[in-house]
Scaffold this active site. Structure first.
Site, PDB file in Angstrom:
ATOM      1  CG  ASP A 115      43.240  39.529  34.738  1.00 59.52           C
ATOM      2  OD1 ASP A 115      44.367  39.444  34.263  1.00 59.52           O
ATOM      3  OD2 ASP A 115      42.849  38.857  35.721  1.00 59.52           O
TER       4      ASP A 115
HETATM    5  C1  BGC Z   1      42.122  39.127  39.349  1.00 54.99           C
HETATM    6  C2  BGC Z   1      43.441  39.840  39.397  1.00 54.99           C
HETATM    7  C3  BGC Z   1      43.375  41.082  38.563  1.00 54.99           C
HETATM    8  C4  BGC Z   1      42.198  41.946  38.953  1.00 54.99           C
HETATM    9  C5  BGC Z   1      42.031  43.157  38.061  1.00 54.99           C
HETATM   10  C6  BGC Z   1      41.007  40.057  39.718  1.00 54.99           C
HETATM   11  O1  BGC Z   1      39.801  39.426  39.541  1.00 54.99           O
HETATM   12  O2  BGC Z   1      42.169  38.046  40.247  1.00 54.99           O
HETATM   13  O3  BGC Z   1      44.455  38.991  38.936  1.00 54.99           O
HETATM   14  O4  BGC Z   1      44.574  41.774  38.763  1.00 54.99           O
HETATM   15  O5  BGC Z   1      41.015  41.193  38.897  1.00 54.99           O
HETATM   16  O6  BGC Z   1      41.647  42.813  36.785  1.00 54.99           O
END
Ligand code: BGC
Length: 811
Positions: free
Chosen positions: A483
């Site tokens: 993200d």
């Molecule tokens: C989110 C995921 C994401 C991951 C890496 C997590 O906090 O829930 O959707 O893939 O972070 O960024």
């Protein structure tokens, strides 16, 4: 250093001191009503949605840590204490907290009095039951007092924390006998109220916080408890609470027990009132009637225990390694169930207010619980798919109560569509139920444009095919799995969302990671198509997969590892050419687990590079070297100090991808080494460093560049649970559900020894014995099913069998 120990027999973790490095919590509830509960009685309760229907108030970021909770005070002369230690923090002579499957028990003792508290949410009810037993262990009669305490949240947790000009005037309660009703906003648009009751006559009560605690006191020294007298206050506005006072006389050796119930009740709109301003209490009375005696509680508690025993018996392993056994058989699966219930909404790190259910998160969680609750997985898939858009993209999050997509975050996370294929494929491989593909499912909850679920999957695949960049790799959009890698955002001002600020989508920035996913799930989609007789569609998908493999081994390959992405300027991310962030874990894990470069040698090279450049004793870091400054063209990833979160932290979620990748190339030693490094049971002995619960995975462990290398954060709600379970059960132990039946193909470390697995699969129980006389890592020499040799390693599915005995000889 240890702060407790495992009790495998009872499926419990026993915390032996309240002074754990961080609150160590548990989750109560299986269906609609949930509580979070810490080892010092902290936590809160909600019905269905932690944001919109919160029953009790929690103070985030508060000091002391972990306030507020649901507390019992015992007043024994001048001594005032809590069985769970907080909030008075009176030193106890004995303390123990047992976190079990859907319940938590406390034992506290001070002087001659001991108290045992059991808290759980019954299987089929919308309440938390608390049974407290107080005992006089001394030799003379004792007169003590017991006070309960819960503080109500005014339902919408966000509003409750921000809108004081209104909220301090809306609080309302009713009190009838020993039952306290919290009915704020019931007079207008709510048809629900909360209730807190005890099964005995109370000697006093309070419903106003100020009266019970005192304006400038805290939970540590409430006036009413100190004085031994509740005020019988009726809250009007301000801060409604519920407290009961019970005066108790105990003969030497005598125990008395009390049952408290905190519940959520709803009335039909036209039956809200009993009289003017008097709420209809029928649903509360019905609920409370069920928990009037110890026997009632014991029966309900037995149901809960039986439920969990049965559930967890669906997959059990017996190896000579205790830690593997306890994680696989108990805690890893339990955590998978918690992520099923919570997604990423409510933990001690997720406030329950921000995010609802994540699209990709929920699809991945499914991989870990589909074998436990296939029916609910089916419904979940349909709920998730209903938030997809017609072009195959998807809302990134949705709210569990309404099941509607969150438009503040919207769509544009280009990995999301493929996770729907991952989840659906896992469901069908588990159950064989292809009828789910015929279900008619809306787009963005609009039934007028609904199609079959199969068509949703096709659109998922086509979304990637139709959104490729200059190197024929998938466009990244706002972000992919990571993200925080925001290649189209360019935010320069605090407060702007890294994901949604700026153009957010762009025609240039590409993700090699999504390419790896496309290969993995494009192939699974093609297998599904074959399975349901859509051969042309299977061929089409496979030819697209081939194209993708070419692109990955071409523009996606950096010489020794896979590149991570191309940014909006067409520059490489995660390449040897970069000064910082030369190598990332995600494309190595996913491309190799998808089989890319296995035959041509790139896979082995990528794994070697991971080991050389990203490995630490606590797990594999997400990237190296860490970003030491903010890169506007990369976004949030470079906003974290080096070593934390996505900037070179050990993101536990993708460690299993690499472990799985190692099993794909057959290195059982390395696969298991990776498994061990993030496995909580192995970290128990360094709890003073790791800090988070030693029975569940954390999202992140601080990387080598961080000041506190090895420190865990964000425990419980992480895709790590599902992926690690997938890794250990399907790839290391090697019991992998295919569309046609269970495949057994272990990939274990040297010296792992023989083992057995019992696994429920499509209405039959498979008893699997794996023998490894030559101590190899991988390879099935011989397989017998019910005594008959079979060729290959997939057990042909035979619906007429209820028990199947399998023996595997590795070699
Ligand atoms: C989110 C995921 C994401 C991951 C890496 C997590 O906090 O829930 O959707 O893939 O972070 O960024």
């Amino acid at each position: 250093m240890n702060f407790g120990h495992f009790d495998d027999e009872n499926m419990e973790y026993v915390v032996t001191t309240p002074k754990t490095p961080l609150p160590w919590i548990n989750y109560l509830g299986s269906n609609d009503f949930f509580s979070l509960i810490s080892n010092t009685s902290g936590g809160y309760s909600f019905y269905k949605d932690a944001k919109l229907l919160r029953l009790t108030r929690y103070r985030y970021n508060d000091v002391p840590l972990d306030s507020n909770g649901k507390y019992f005070y015992i007043k024994d002369g001048a001594a005032i204490w809590n069985p769970g230690w907080q909030p008075t923090k009176t030193e106890l002579d004995e303390y123990e907290c047992r976190h079990g499957m859907g319940y938590t028990k406390f034992h506290g003792k001070k002087g001659d009095i001991s108290a045992n508290v059991l808290c759980f949410v019954p299987m089929d009810d919308t309440c938390e039951v608390q049974k407290i037993v107080v005992t006089n262990d001394g030799s003379s009669e004792k007169k003590i007092q017991l006070f309960s305490y819960v503080e109500f949240c005014l339902w919408n947790a966000m509003d409750d924390m921000t809108n004081y000009q209104r909220n301090l005037s809306t609080g309302e309660v009713e009190v009838i006998g020993s039952t306290i009703y919290h009915k704020t906003e019931y007079r207008e648009r709510r048809n629900h109220y909360a209730v807190y009751s005890v099964n005995t006559k109370a000697d006093g009560f309070d419903t106003s916080r100020e009266d019970f605690i005192g304006v400038y006191n805290s939970g540590a020294n409430p006036d009413a408890v100190i004085e031994g007298k509740c005020r019988n206050s009726i809250a009007s506005g301000w801060y409604p609470i519920a407290s009961h006072q019970i005066d108790i006389t105990l003969a030497p050796g005598e125990s008395k027990s009390y049952v408290f119930v905190l519940g959520y009740c709803e009335n039909p709109k036209d039956q809200k009132w009993e009289a003017q301003d008097v709420i209809n209490k029928a649903p509360a009375e019905k609920m409370l009637a069920k928990y009037q005696t110890d026997e009632d509680v014991d029966k309900s508690f037995d149901n809960l225990r039986t439920y969990w025993k049965k559930l967890l018996s669906k997959f059990t392993v017996n190896t000579k390694n205790d830690k593997v056994n306890r994680m696989v058989n108990i805690w890893n699966q339990y955590q998978c169930m918690v992520t099923f219930n919570m997604s990423r909404s409510a933990s001690y790190y997720e406030s329950g207010i921000g995010r609802g259910m994540g699209f990709r998160d929920s699809c991945q969680d499914l991989l870990g619980f589909v074998h436990l609750i296939p029916d609910r997985a089916r419904q979940r898939i349909i709920d998730i798919a209903s938030t997809q858009f017609q072009d195959g993209s998807a809302y990134h999050q949705y709210q569990p109560l309404t099941k509607k997509g969150n438009s503040d975050i919207g769509s544009g996370f280009n990995d999301d569509p493929l996770w729907l294929i991952a989840g659906t494929s896992a469901y069908i491989r588990e159950t064989g139920d292809t009828t789910i593909l015929d279900e008619i499912v809306p787009y963005d909850n609009d039934m007028s444009v609904a199609t079959s679920l199969f068509e949703h999957l096709t659109r998922s695949l086509d979304y990637i095919i139709n959104h490729k960049g200059p190197h024929d790799l998938p466009l990244i959009g706002r972000a992919d799995w990571n993200d925080c890698l925001n290649l189209n955002c360019f935010s320069e001002h605090p407060g702007e969302s890294f994901q949604t600020f700026g153009p957010s989508e762009g025609p240039v920035a590409e993700s090699v990671f999504i390419g790896g996913m496309f290969v993995k799930y494009g192939n699974e989609y093609a297998d599904l198509c074959d399975f349901i007789g859509k051969k042309d569609e299977a061929d089409r998908a496979r030819s697209e997969v081939e194209k993708m493999v070419k692109a990955l081994l071409g523009a996606g390959w950096d010489g020794k590892w896979f590149i991570r992405a191309y940014d909006a300027n067409g520059n490489k991310v995660g390449s040897n050419e970069c000064d910082e962030g030369k190598i990332y874990i995600e494309p190595q894990g996913f491309c190799v687990l998808a089989g890319v470069g296995v035959e041509t040698g790139e896979a082995q090279k990528a794994m070697d590079s991971v080991k050389e450049m990203l490995d630490t004793k606590y797990g594999i870091m997400i990237l190296q070297p860490a970003y030491t400054r903010y890169h506007v063209e990369l976004g949030e990833i470079s906003s974290y100090p080096p070593g934390y979160k996505e900037n070179a932290g050990i993101f536990c979620h993708n460690n299993p991808w690499v472990s799985i990748a190692e099993t794909v190339i057959g290195d059982g030693d390395r696969a298991f080494e990776i498994y061990q490094k993030t496995c909580p049971a192995y970290l128990q002995d360094i709890s003073e460093i790791h800090r988070t619960e030693p029975y569940v995975y954390s999202q992140m462990v601080a990387g080598r560049d961080a000041r506190f290398h090895g420190q865990g954060k964000n425990s419980w709600l992480t895709g790590t649970a599902a992926w690690t379970f997938t890794d250990i059960s399907q790839y290391i132990l090697g019991v992998y559900p295919t569309l046609k039946g269970l495949q057994i193909n272990p990939c274990i470390p040297h010296g792992f020894g023989d083992f057995t697995v019992t696994r429920e699969y499509r209405n039959a129980v498979y008893h699997i014995t794996v023998k490894n006389p030559s101590d190899v890592c991988k390879g099935v020499l011989k397989m017998t099913v019910d005594g008959n040799d079979i060729s290959g390693n997939v057990i042909p599915y035979d619906p007429s069998k209820k028990d199947v005995n399998i023996e595997i000889v590795m070699g």
